[in-house]
Design an enzyme around this catalytic site. Structure first.
Site, PDB file in Angstrom:
ATOM      1  N   CYS A 144      81.720  96.257  34.508  1.00  0.00           N
ATOM      2  CA  CYS A 144      80.456  95.539  34.338  1.00  0.00           C
ATOM      3  C   CYS A 144      80.517  94.094  34.827  1.00  0.00           C
ATOM      4  CB  CYS A 144      80.045  95.550  32.867  1.00  0.00           C
ATOM      5  SG  CYS A 144      79.988  97.214  32.169  1.00  0.00           S
ATOM      6  N   LYS A 209      75.953  96.992  21.443  1.00  0.00           N
ATOM      7  CA  LYS A 209      76.228  98.152  22.293  1.00  0.00           C
ATOM      8  C   LYS A 209      77.668  98.573  22.050  1.00  0.00           C
ATOM      9  CE  LYS A 209      76.221  99.585  27.148  1.00  0.00           C
ATOM     10  NZ  LYS A 209      75.910  99.156  28.516  1.00  0.00           N
ATOM     11  N   ARG A 219      76.909 108.231  33.001  1.00  0.00           N
ATOM     12  CA  ARG A 219      77.766 107.755  34.094  1.00  0.00           C
ATOM     13  C   ARG A 219      77.716 108.700  35.280  1.00  0.00           C
ATOM     14  NH1 ARG A 219      82.328 105.051  30.122  1.00  0.00           N
ATOM     15  NH2 ARG A 219      80.851 103.503  29.316  1.00  0.00           N
ATOM     16  N   ARG A 231      85.750 100.184  28.593  1.00  0.00           N
ATOM     17  CA  ARG A 231      84.884  99.026  28.331  1.00  0.00           C
ATOM     18  C   ARG A 231      85.077  98.455  26.925  1.00  0.00           C
ATOM     19  NH1 ARG A 231      80.172 101.875  31.841  1.00  0.00           N
ATOM     20  NH2 ARG A 231      81.175 101.325  33.799  1.00  0.00           N
ATOM     21  N   GLU A 247      76.710  89.886  16.547  1.00  0.00           N
ATOM     22  CA  GLU A 247      76.283  90.024  17.950  1.00  0.00           C
ATOM     23  C   GLU A 247      74.773  89.811  18.080  1.00  0.00           C
ATOM     24  OE1 GLU A 247      77.563  90.337  20.830  1.00  0.00           O
ATOM     25  OE2 GLU A 247      79.621  91.044  20.610  1.00  0.00           O
ATOM     26  N   LYS A 262      72.660 100.428  20.597  1.00  0.00           N
ATOM     27  CA  LYS A 262      72.956 101.541  21.496  1.00  0.00           C
ATOM     28  C   LYS A 262      74.358 102.053  21.214  1.00  0.00           C
ATOM     29  CE  LYS A 262      73.367 102.629  26.414  1.00  0.00           C
ATOM     30  NZ  LYS A 262      73.395 102.181  27.781  1.00  0.00           N
ATOM     31  N   SER A 288      72.318 109.207  26.740  1.00  0.00           N
ATOM     32  CA  SER A 288      72.467 110.456  27.490  1.00  0.00           C
ATOM     33  C   SER A 288      73.164 111.563  26.696  1.00  0.00           C
ATOM     34  CB  SER A 288      73.229 110.181  28.782  1.00  0.00           C
ATOM     35  OG  SER A 288      74.490 109.607  28.497  1.00  0.00           O
ATOM     36  N   TYR A 327      65.287 109.750  27.117  1.00  0.00           N
ATOM     37  CA  TYR A 327      64.999 110.672  28.215  1.00  0.00           C
ATOM     38  C   TYR A 327      63.997 111.737  27.782  1.00  0.00           C
ATOM     39  CZ  TYR A 327      69.122 108.221  29.748  1.00  0.00           C
ATOM     40  OH  TYR A 327      69.982 107.211  30.063  1.00  0.00           O
TER      41      TYR A 327
HETATM   42 ZN   LIG Z   1      77.743  97.858  32.741  1.00  0.00          ZN
END
Ligand SMILES: [Zn+2]
Length: 339
Positions: A144, A209, A219, A231, A247, A262, A288, A327
């Site tokens: 990222c 997140k 992904r 990550r 956060e 998320k 997803s 979605y």
């Molecule tokens: Zn990213």
């Protein structure tokens, strides 16, 4: 009626009957809808879409039945249909033709997202176009931010993210949504937007997140799997809840207008804590993996798919989300209409 009377009346009834008949208000659908606390509406949903270069392209994502990578002409078609269905907002993710070490496709004024936003705002000006701001779809290593040695460096990365956000605003984006989870990015983005007179463009920050296994199918869709490592140095540890509040608080201080949690379903407790504590416009991303699990079980005939979909979406709203990125947006709105 004051509260002491209410309490007295309640206990008297209980003592007379020995128990309270809570089922009375559940006996018919009319009664149930009269006392219903949480109701979904088409205004609750934001539809995530993936944009690619090319023409007349509509490539289904293998792990996400019903989700497509769309070329810009197809994106416009998809959004026109979404608006006709009753959806008012979409969030865009770009898949560039070329990737490099510093993700330069992300902040190129003729990049995939910038081009797509211009086209969308021209064709469907009433649609709220939100842009995801991150570098992972654009970097050759799939991370990222910028890599130095073995580290994903914070401060150099947020400079690039701010540049990316500015090009999105210049293209006509209505809301900027940074998803990277680096420290200080909301402030950097607010500063650059304000300095360029985009005072009225809100920031929807991916505030809490989590480093989640539920992102797997995304992904595939966004072609953003890291080539090495993971990550966990910037996304949150799934075990933490107080940290999520820190956060979110930090993002609000830096200027976030909407805060996001998320994924959604495994973090309903976080949504509730964030809503209770900060009373901010709160978004949740029904990611997803949450989508694919329901689709897969539905296809196998193991669950009643539309019913489970609505139950999950209702649970996310009940937990405190004012808006849900999902979605399922089109399917859910169609179902609400035919109720
Ligand atoms: Zn990213």
């Amino acid at each position: 009626m004051n509260e002491s009377k209410l309490t007295t009346g309640y206990s008297q009834e209980i003592s007379r009957e020995a128990f309270r008949r809570l089922r009375r208000t559940r006996m018919t659908e009319k009664l149930r809808s009269l006392v219903r606390e949480t109701e979904l509406s088409s205004n609750d949903f934001i539809l995530p879409l993936f944009v690619i270069r090319g023409n007349k392209l509509r490539k289904e994502v293998g792990s996400m039945p019903g989700v497509f990578q769309l070329s810009i002409d197809e994106l416009i078609r998809e959004c026109t249909e979404a608006v006709e269905t009753g959806i008012s907002a979409v969030i865009l993710f770009g898949i560039p033709e070329f990737k490099d070490e510093v993700g330069s496709g992300a902040y190129n004024e003729n990049g995939i997202i910038q081009t797509a936003v211009r086209a969308l705002k021209k064709e469907i000006p009433e649609l709220i176009v939100i842009t995801d701001v991150c570098l992972c779809e654009y970097t050759s290593h799939g991370h990222c931010g910028v890599i130095q040695g073995n580290e994903i460096v914070n401060d150099a990365s947020i400079e690039l993210l701010a540049k990316e956000a500015l090009t999105h605003a210049q293209a006509g984006a209505d809301i900027i949504a940074p998803s990277d989870m680096f420290d200080g990015r909301v402030k950097a983005i607010r500063n650059i937007l304000d300095a360029n007179k985009y005072l009225n463009i809100p920031i929807m920050s991916y505030s809490a997140k989590y480093a989640s296994g539920f992102y797997g199918p995304f992904r595939d869709a966004a072609e953003s799997t890291p080539k090495f490592g993971d990550r966990r140095s910037h996304q949150m540890d799934p075990a933490n809840s107080n940290e999520a509040l820190r956060e979110v608080e930090q993002d609000i201080i830096e200027g976030a207008d909407i805060v996001m949690i998320k994924p959604a379903l495994p973090y309903l407790d976080i949504i509730r804590r964030v809503k209770d504590r900060f009373q901010m416009p709160t978004a949740a991303y029904n990611v997803s993996g949450e989508y694919s699990m329901i689709k897969a079980a539905g296809r196998n005939g193991w669950i009643d798919e539309p019913r489970v979909m609505m139950e999950v979406l209702t649970s996310i709203k009940r937990a405190g989300a004012d808006m849900i990125l999902t979605y399922f947006a089109k399917e859910a709105v169609k179902l609400l209409k035919n109720k």
